[in-house]
Write an enzyme that holds these catalytic residues in place. Structure first.
Site, PDB file in Angstrom:
ATOM      1  N   ASP A  53      12.133 -28.195 -22.930  1.00 21.93           N
ATOM      2  CA  ASP A  53      12.689 -29.535 -23.262  1.00 21.93           C
ATOM      3  C   ASP A  53      11.733 -30.667 -23.755  1.00 21.93           C
ATOM      4  O   ASP A  53      10.490 -30.385 -23.481  1.00 21.93           O
ATOM      5  CB  ASP A  53      13.349 -30.261 -22.161  1.00 21.93           C
ATOM      6  CG  ASP A  53      12.112 -30.389 -20.840  1.00 21.93           C
ATOM      7  OD1 ASP A  53      11.475 -29.329 -20.506  1.00 21.93           O
ATOM      8  OD2 ASP A  53      12.282 -31.239 -20.004  1.00 21.93           O
ATOM      9  N   ASP A  58       0.035 -27.088 -21.238  1.00 20.93           N
ATOM     10  CA  ASP A  58       1.048 -28.114 -21.493  1.00 20.93           C
ATOM     11  C   ASP A  58      -0.098 -29.618 -20.987  1.00 20.93           C
ATOM     12  O   ASP A  58       0.511 -30.577 -20.850  1.00 20.93           O
ATOM     13  CB  ASP A  58       1.935 -28.387 -20.425  1.00 20.93           C
ATOM     14  CG  ASP A  58       2.935 -29.233 -20.511  1.00 20.93           C
ATOM     15  OD1 ASP A  58       3.093 -30.068 -21.710  1.00 20.93           O
ATOM     16  OD2 ASP A  58       3.805 -29.638 -19.599  1.00 20.93           O
ATOM     17  N   GLU A  63      11.510 -29.940 -17.416  1.00 25.41           N
ATOM     18  CA  GLU A  63      10.072 -30.777 -16.890  1.00 25.41           C
ATOM     19  C   GLU A  63       9.939 -32.181 -17.179  1.00 25.41           C
ATOM     20  O   GLU A  63       9.493 -32.872 -16.574  1.00 25.41           O
ATOM     21  CB  GLU A  63       9.167 -29.733 -17.750  1.00 25.41           C
ATOM     22  CG  GLU A  63       7.581 -30.051 -16.990  1.00 25.41           C
ATOM     23  CD  GLU A  63       6.805 -31.078 -17.896  1.00 25.41           C
ATOM     24  OE1 GLU A  63       5.824 -31.433 -17.198  1.00 25.41           O
ATOM     25  OE2 GLU A  63       7.335 -31.828 -18.904  1.00 25.41           O
ATOM     26  N   GLU A  64      10.584 -32.686 -18.371  1.00 24.48           N
ATOM     27  CA  GLU A  64      10.430 -33.963 -18.689  1.00 24.48           C
ATOM     28  C   GLU A  64      11.205 -35.015 -17.826  1.00 24.48           C
ATOM     29  O   GLU A  64      11.216 -36.120 -17.838  1.00 24.48           O
ATOM     30  CB  GLU A  64      10.894 -34.319 -20.116  1.00 24.48           C
ATOM     31  CG  GLU A  64       9.986 -33.419 -21.060  1.00 24.48           C
ATOM     32  CD  GLU A  64       8.435 -34.027 -21.134  1.00 24.48           C
ATOM     33  OE1 GLU A  64       8.048 -34.829 -20.531  1.00 24.48           O
ATOM     34  OE2 GLU A  64       7.572 -33.472 -21.993  1.00 24.48           O
ATOM     35  N   ASP A  89       3.667 -30.990 -26.729  1.00 28.33           N
ATOM     36  CA  ASP A  89       4.425 -31.007 -25.509  1.00 28.33           C
ATOM     37  C   ASP A  89       5.697 -30.743 -25.717  1.00 28.33           C
ATOM     38  O   ASP A  89       6.828 -31.431 -25.704  1.00 28.33           O
ATOM     39  CB  ASP A  89       4.237 -32.385 -25.128  1.00 28.33           C
ATOM     40  CG  ASP A  89       4.721 -32.539 -23.680  1.00 28.33           C
ATOM     41  OD1 ASP A  89       4.712 -31.599 -23.019  1.00 28.33           O
ATOM     42  OD2 ASP A  89       4.984 -33.782 -23.306  1.00 28.33           O
ATOM     43  N   HIS A 119       4.758 -37.708 -26.374  1.00 29.39           N
ATOM     44  CA  HIS A 119       5.533 -38.713 -26.157  1.00 29.39           C
ATOM     45  C   HIS A 119       5.632 -39.835 -27.088  1.00 29.39           C
ATOM     46  O   HIS A 119       6.347 -40.695 -26.771  1.00 29.39           O
ATOM     47  CB  HIS A 119       5.379 -39.130 -24.731  1.00 29.39           C
ATOM     48  CG  HIS A 119       5.712 -38.313 -23.622  1.00 29.39           C
ATOM     49  ND1 HIS A 119       5.971 -38.450 -22.317  1.00 29.39           N
ATOM     50  CD2 HIS A 119       5.771 -36.914 -23.627  1.00 29.39           C
ATOM     51  CE1 HIS A 119       6.296 -37.537 -21.571  1.00 29.39           C
ATOM     52  NE2 HIS A 119       5.945 -36.421 -22.286  1.00 29.39           N
ATOM     53  N   HIS A 171       7.589 -25.178 -20.995  1.00 30.27           N
ATOM     54  CA  HIS A 171       8.948 -25.878 -20.920  1.00 30.27           C
ATOM     55  C   HIS A 171       9.116 -26.213 -22.141  1.00 30.27           C
ATOM     56  O   HIS A 171       8.495 -26.345 -23.306  1.00 30.27           O
ATOM     57  CB  HIS A 171       9.080 -27.030 -20.118  1.00 30.27           C
ATOM     58  CG  HIS A 171       7.977 -28.309 -20.619  1.00 30.27           C
ATOM     59  ND1 HIS A 171       8.731 -29.353 -21.504  1.00 30.27           N
ATOM     60  CD2 HIS A 171       6.902 -28.808 -20.413  1.00 30.27           C
ATOM     61  CE1 HIS A 171       7.942 -30.166 -21.875  1.00 30.27           C
ATOM     62  NE2 HIS A 171       6.524 -29.888 -21.191  1.00 30.27           N
TER      63      HIS A 171
END
Length: 449
Positions: A87, A174, A150-151, A116, A421, A85
């Site tokens: 995003d 991931d 995805e997030e 990520d 994150h 992903h």
């Protein structure tokens, strides 16, 4: 064949391409299904970048209405899917370097998305590119599937599979090595209600259900400035009063490990509970604050294989005496969902609030004895020499659960800090390159004729 030596010979190209992708600030701002770029310009720029790169390298590509895309190589009836992903989560405050100006320091590549999932996406891409340059003969079609949402809500990957064939097997770069064969269920719900208190005007914290909020603010009709400063000082907390707002700073973390963060909303609610009479604040303190296991709500559970149930109260919005609290939970095998609902209902009924289930993604599990798992694990062992680290389960939710048979596979190495994150997110350059070689080996072994 030693794929790692080949990867090292391409080190500068891999890093430069990765940096170019990382410079694109692909954070979702607004979803607009009527737009040509449904997830916004920046996410679309990242998708376009990867498609253009693949076309330059003479791969087959397909763009699904700017919701998702794939990069394809090889032939055959079966498909190996590599689920990535583009995003990223919002950056938050306090970065040492600008989050979209990638920099390498002390062997670490710093940027939002480095771990990520843009860095791993580029590792998977170069794994396939280098195999293609070797004229690798594959008995399967190999597709790098590029998601864009995805997030948040997985709308990109959902749109993709409305028209595209489901891969027979796959992996998502991931998460962590050596391999993740099980992912907890993901259960999200909102608590909503009204209060009669007039002292609290606004309260706000968090912007994503899968992130521990590191910032919380409120406005008040009563003057608690002196008490607030004393509270911060006595407890060694970070915060300030600015433009009439009482502000607290915590620490961001992924919702699958909320214990690694510091929830700023809890800190602010704890202070307010000492000075105002507000049911919204009371509920937070009685049932949510500083309890990532859900023990206060009596919804906790432990499974020997998948470990603890965890809970992340993530989004707090209060204005004009109405509020919403958005909560994200990760549940292991054996969690009694119906009993949990009863206990949740009891907690909200006490204050005449309501709760609404938003989403329930079931547990994803592939047997450790499966051929896919064993093949990927051997690829990892070949380039790390590590045959002691155990295969694991996690609380995170990766794209692997969108396939019937897929697992999360890298890139975070055992013993490394997981900075996904978080502020100052990074990936070790060595790990990125080694992951590329591992992915080459995995694709080769899964798809060789």
């Amino acid at each position: 064949m030693n794929f790692y030596e080949l990867v090292l010979s391409k080190k500068e190209e891999i890093l430069e391409r990765t940096k170019q992708l990382l410079r694109i600030p692909s954070v979702l701002e607004k979803f607009d299904p009527n737009s040509e770029t449904p997830f916004g310009k920046n996410i679309n720029d990242a998708l376009t970048y990867m498609i253009n790169l693949a076309q330059e390298d003479e791969f087959i590509t397909k763009n699904i209405n700017n919701y998702a895309a794939h990069i394809e190589y090889g032939s055959g009836k079966e498909i190996l899917g590599i689920l990535c992903h583009l995003d990223v989560v919002p950056v938050g405050d306090g970065w040492t370097n600008p989050p979209f100006s990638p920099v390498i320091k002390e062997g670490k590549l710093y940027a939002r998305g480095s771990g990520d999932d843009k860095g791993p996406t580029m590792a998977a891409y170069f794994a396939l590119k280098l195999l293609k340059e070797m004229d690798f003969k594959s008995d399967k079609r190999i597709r790098i599937i590029l998601g864009t949402d995805e997030e948040t809500a997985w709308r990109g990957i959902d749109e993709y599979f409305k028209t595209e064939q489901m891969p027979d097997i796959g992996f998502a770069p991931d998460a962590s090595f050596p391999l993740i064969y099980g992912e907890k269920g993901i259960y999200s719900f909102d608590v909503t209600g009204k209060t009669t208190d007039t002292d609290l005007v606004t309260f706000k914290a968090g912007d994503r259900y899968n992130v521990v909020p590191d910032y919380a603010e409120c406005t008040l009709r009563v003057d608690l400035k002196e008490e607030f400063r004393k509270y911060l000082s006595f407890n060694g907390l970070k915060g300030e009063i600015k433009d009439g707002k009482y502000i607290v700073h915590g620490k961001r973390a992924h919702a699958m490990q909320p214990n690694l963060g510091i929830n700023a909303a809890f800190i602010l609610a704890q202070f307010l509970n000492e000075h105002i009479d507000n049911d919204f604040i009371k509920y937070i303190n009685e049932f949510l604050s500083f309890d990532h296991l859900g023990e206060k709500l009596n919804v906790d559970h432990f499974d020997d294989e998948m470990k603890d149930f965890t809970m992340n109260p993530a989004v707090f919005e209060y204005i004009k005496q109405e509020f919403k609290i958005g909560i994200n939970c990760r549940y292991p095998k054996g969690w009694d969902k119906e009993s949990a609902k009863i206990n949740l209902d009891a907690s909200v009924r006490k204050y005449k609030f309501k709760f609404k289930i938003l989403d329930d993604m079931p547990i994803h599990y592939v047997s450790k004895d499966d051929e896919l798992v064993q093949t990927l694990h051997q690829a990892y062992i070949k380039y790390t020499g590590d045959n002691e680290s155990e295969l694991i389960t996690i609380g995170g939710g990766t794209y692997s659960r969108s396939l019937k048979k897929a697992v999360a596979f890298g890139p975070n190495m055992p013993g490394r800090k997981d900075t996904a994150h978080q502020i100052d997110e990074y990936i070790f350059v060595e790990d990125l390159l080694k992951a590329t070689a591992i992915y080459m080996e995995a694709i080769y072994q899964l798809c060789k004729k």
